[in-house]
Design a protein around this motif. Structure first.
Motif, mmCIF file in Angstrom:
data_model
loop_
_atom_site.group_PDB
_atom_site.id
_atom_site.type_symbol
_atom_site.label_atom_id
_atom_site.label_comp_id
_atom_site.label_asym_id
_atom_site.label_seq_id
_atom_site.Cartn_x
_atom_site.Cartn_y
_atom_site.Cartn_z
ATOM 1 N N ILE A 69 7.884 8.188 -7.462
ATOM 2 C CA ILE A 69 7.358 7.754 -6.163
ATOM 3 C C ILE A 69 7.510 6.230 -6.028
ATOM 4 O O ILE A 69 7.899 5.721 -4.981
ATOM 5 C CB ILE A 69 5.880 8.193 -5.988
ATOM 6 C CG1 ILE A 69 5.793 9.720 -5.977
ATOM 7 C CG2 ILE A 69 5.284 7.618 -4.709
ATOM 8 C CD1 ILE A 69 4.383 10.282 -6.050
ATOM 9 N N GLU B 84 0.836 -1.200 0.000
ATOM 10 C CA GLU B 84 0.000 0.000 0.000
ATOM 11 C C GLU B 84 0.875 1.256 0.000
ATOM 12 O O GLU B 84 1.877 1.320 0.711
ATOM 13 C CB GLU B 84 -0.913 0.001 1.220
ATOM 14 C CG GLU B 84 -2.016 1.017 1.099
ATOM 15 C CD GLU B 84 -3.026 0.913 2.219
ATOM 16 O OE1 GLU B 84 -3.248 1.947 2.869
ATOM 17 O OE2 GLU B 84 -3.578 -0.180 2.434
ATOM 18 N N VAL B 85 0.504 2.213 -0.822
ATOM 19 C CA VAL B 85 1.286 3.458 -0.885
ATOM 20 C C VAL B 85 0.423 4.654 -0.463
ATOM 21 O O VAL B 85 0.790 5.418 0.419
ATOM 22 C CB VAL B 85 1.869 3.701 -2.298
ATOM 23 C CG1 VAL B 85 2.708 4.969 -2.313
ATOM 24 C CG2 VAL B 85 2.694 2.518 -2.757
ATOM 25 N N ARG B 86 -0.710 4.806 -1.114
ATOM 26 C CA ARG B 86 -1.627 5.912 -0.813
ATOM 27 C C ARG B 86 -0.931 7.265 -0.754
ATOM 28 O O ARG B 86 -0.896 7.942 0.273
ATOM 29 C CB ARG B 86 -2.348 5.660 0.515
ATOM 30 C CG ARG B 86 -3.400 4.606 0.405
ATOM 31 C CD ARG B 86 -4.528 4.806 1.424
ATOM 32 N NE ARG B 86 -5.672 3.985 1.086
ATOM 33 C CZ ARG B 86 -6.627 4.354 0.243
ATOM 34 N NH1 ARG B 86 -6.596 5.540 -0.314
ATOM 35 N NH2 ARG B 86 -7.619 3.554 -0.038
ATOM 36 N N THR B 87 -0.364 7.687 -1.874
ATOM 37 C CA THR B 87 0.346 8.958 -1.946
ATOM 38 C C THR B 87 -0.210 9.776 -3.094
ATOM 39 O O THR B 87 -0.495 9.237 -4.156
ATOM 40 C CB THR B 87 1.846 8.699 -2.227
ATOM 41 O OG1 THR B 87 2.354 7.896 -1.180
ATOM 42 C CG2 THR B 87 2.632 9.984 -2.293
ATOM 43 N N LEU C 95 -5.942 11.689 -7.596
ATOM 44 C CA LEU C 95 -4.769 11.606 -8.465
ATOM 45 C C LEU C 95 -3.691 11.032 -7.553
ATOM 46 O O LEU C 95 -2.835 11.722 -7.066
ATOM 47 C CB LEU C 95 -4.397 13.006 -8.983
ATOM 48 C CG LEU C 95 -3.230 13.149 -9.947
ATOM 49 C CD1 LEU C 95 -3.367 12.253 -11.157
ATOM 50 C CD2 LEU C 95 -3.069 14.587 -10.393
ATOM 51 N N GLU C 96 -3.833 9.732 -7.283
ATOM 52 C CA GLU C 96 -2.962 9.157 -6.252
ATOM 53 C C GLU C 96 -2.501 7.750 -6.583
ATOM 54 O O GLU C 96 -3.133 7.034 -7.354
ATOM 55 C CB GLU C 96 -3.694 9.153 -4.900
ATOM 56 C CG GLU C 96 -4.957 8.306 -4.910
ATOM 57 C CD GLU C 96 -5.770 8.401 -3.627
ATOM 58 O OE1 GLU C 96 -5.838 9.491 -3.041
ATOM 59 O OE2 GLU C 96 -6.344 7.365 -3.230
ATOM 60 N N ILE C 97 -1.370 7.406 -5.996
ATOM 61 C CA ILE C 97 -0.879 6.034 -6.124
ATOM 62 C C ILE C 97 -1.494 5.251 -4.983
ATOM 63 O O ILE C 97 -1.361 5.627 -3.813
ATOM 64 C CB ILE C 97 0.656 5.977 -6.024
ATOM 65 C CG1 ILE C 97 1.254 6.822 -7.150
ATOM 66 C CG2 ILE C 97 1.146 4.544 -6.091
ATOM 67 C CD1 ILE C 97 2.734 6.654 -7.324
ATOM 68 N N ALA C 98 -2.213 4.192 -5.317
ATOM 69 C CA ALA C 98 -2.854 3.397 -4.279
ATOM 70 C C ALA C 98 -1.890 2.345 -3.743
ATOM 71 O O ALA C 98 -1.725 2.204 -2.529
ATOM 72 C CB ALA C 98 -4.099 2.725 -4.841
ATOM 73 N N ALA C 99 -1.258 1.627 -4.628
ATOM 74 C CA ALA C 99 -0.384 0.531 -4.177
ATOM 75 C C ALA C 99 0.609 0.134 -5.252
ATOM 76 O O ALA C 99 0.436 0.460 -6.432
ATOM 77 C CB ALA C 99 -1.242 -0.672 -3.804
ATOM 78 N N LEU C 100 1.638 -0.548 -4.810
ATOM 79 C CA LEU C 100 2.591 -1.135 -5.750
ATOM 80 C C LEU C 100 2.404 -2.650 -5.712
ATOM 81 O O LEU C 100 2.273 -3.232 -4.633
ATOM 82 C CB LEU C 100 4.033 -0.804 -5.353
ATOM 83 C CG LEU C 100 4.423 0.675 -5.321
ATOM 84 C CD1 LEU C 100 5.919 0.799 -5.006
ATOM 85 C CD2 LEU C 100 4.102 1.345 -6.653
ATOM 86 N N THR D 15 9.641 4.235 -3.179
ATOM 87 C CA THR D 15 9.029 3.211 -2.329
ATOM 88 C C THR D 15 9.766 1.879 -2.470
ATOM 89 O O THR D 15 9.962 1.162 -1.489
ATOM 90 C CB THR D 15 7.539 3.031 -2.700
ATOM 91 O OG1 THR D 15 6.947 4.327 -2.819
ATOM 92 C CG2 THR D 15 6.800 2.229 -1.659
#
Lengths: 218, 133
Positions: free
Chosen positions: B13, A6-9, B106-111, B17
């Motif tokens: 990003i 999870e990143v949520r950024t 406008l977001e990164i939810a997960a990798l 991460t």
């Protein structure tokens, strides 16, 4: 086999952080920062030049202006007597908070009541980038058509006020004011709408007074 | 066309991460995109395929979850879907609302990552299982 981390950024986190710092800095300096966005040719520079001249008689003002390649706009604006700096973005179609921060560095110690930021002429890309401004004003001219707000809803929705420009040409192009207002209302209900002609000065006084009134609120 | 800048931000990003997960391999980046984000899905997808080539993950996939445009409807007194981004009226009752509560994402939810070690362990245990059979 895969797993999810999870990143949520926020993708534009970096820009948002700088914008937040700028906003804090502007509040401490009691600087009222107005960014102006529009499509190319809607009269941003002309309106800004007039605005700097007129509001400059009452307040300490400066402007930064973004442009893809030339510094013509800065030259035009400098004629108003205000301090002006150009940001040449090269191929970039919008301004980012970091560019604004760099551009205004020479004025960091300078007392300023108003700072105007003229974005690159573009109604799409600037909408995603917070510049730390107090107020985002979107411009569209009577020659562009009444449905402009509905064609570019995101930028209108992120704006705080609409300025309809070149109203001296309204009759010539059979501009339908009611339709234009309805179009704004559909994408950003309640947003203030002003009308100006930088050429004939019609509506300029209202615009300047309105800006001064907003400045009082900080 | 700011989608290339957006794609580069996404990859930046992701890279940061991934530095915290050196044992894993990046397979896909899951993002959430709202209709009011100012970003066009298709444009971002094509920009991403160009941008990823300059990174450590030239094969990484982009998975986009498109979110809905939600307004706080003063009439229904709850969050409702809006008609569209250029018509912020409630889909249920037609009342307009300026209060957008969803759709700007406008977001990164997960990798999505693959763990080499974990895979090794799994395949070994599968081998062991098959031997037992």
């Amino acid at each position: 086999m895969t797993r999810l981390v999870e990143v949520r950024t926020q993708i534009l986190k970096q820009n948002d952080v700088v914008a937040r710092e700028l906003r804090k800095q502007f509040a401490e300096q009691r600087r009222f920062v107005v960014s102006m966005v529009s499509s190319p040719g809607s009269g941003k520079t002309e309106l800004l030049q007039k605005t700097l001249e007129q509001i400059g008689q009452r307040y300490r003002v400066a402007a930064v202006v973004g442009d893809l390649a030339t510094d013509n706009d800065a030259d035009r604006l400098a004629r108003s007597g205000a301090m002006v700096r150009q940001i040449t973005t090269g191929t970039l179609c919008h301004l980012e908070a970091e560019m604004v921060r760099e551009a205004i560095k020479p004025w960091n110690e300078q007392p300023l009541d108003f700072l105007f930021i003229e974005n690159v002429g573009n109604l799409v890309c600037p909408s995603s980038y917070d510049l730390g401004e107090s107020l985002r004003v979107v411009l569209f001219s009577v020659t562009e058509g009444e449905d402009k707000p509905r064609k570019y809803p995101t930028i209108f929705n992120t704006a705080d006020a609409t300025v309809i420009t070149k109203i001296d040409l309204a009759d010539a192009v059979e501009f339908d004011e009611a339709a234009a207002r309805a179009s704004v209302e559909r994408v950003r209900p309640g947003m203030p709408i002003l009308q100006v002609s930088a050429k004939t000065d019609e509506g300029m006084l209202e615009w300047i007074d309105w800006l001064a009134e907003q400045h009082q609120k900080i | 066309m700011h989608e290339l800048s957006i794609a580069l931000n996404v990859l930046d990003i992701a890279e940061q991460t991934m530095n915290e997960h050196p044992e894993s391999e990046l397979v896909a980046i899951h993002i959430r995109l709202g209709p009011m984000s100012g970003v066009v899905c298709e444009a971002l997808e094509s920009a991403f395929t160009i941008a990823r080539q300059q990174t450590l993950y030239p094969e990484v996939e982009l998975v986009i979850e498109e979110t809905q445009l939600l307004i706080d409807c003063p009439q229904c007194r709850k969050h409702q879907m809006a008609i569209s981004i250029n018509d912020l009226r409630c889909r249920t009752c037609g009342t307009i609302s300026g209060k957008i509560v969803g759709g700007r994402e406008l977001e990164i939810a997960a990798l999505e990552v693959r763990d080499e070690q974990l895979d090794d362990t799994l395949s070994r245990s599968t081998d062991a299982d098959s031997k037992t059979e």
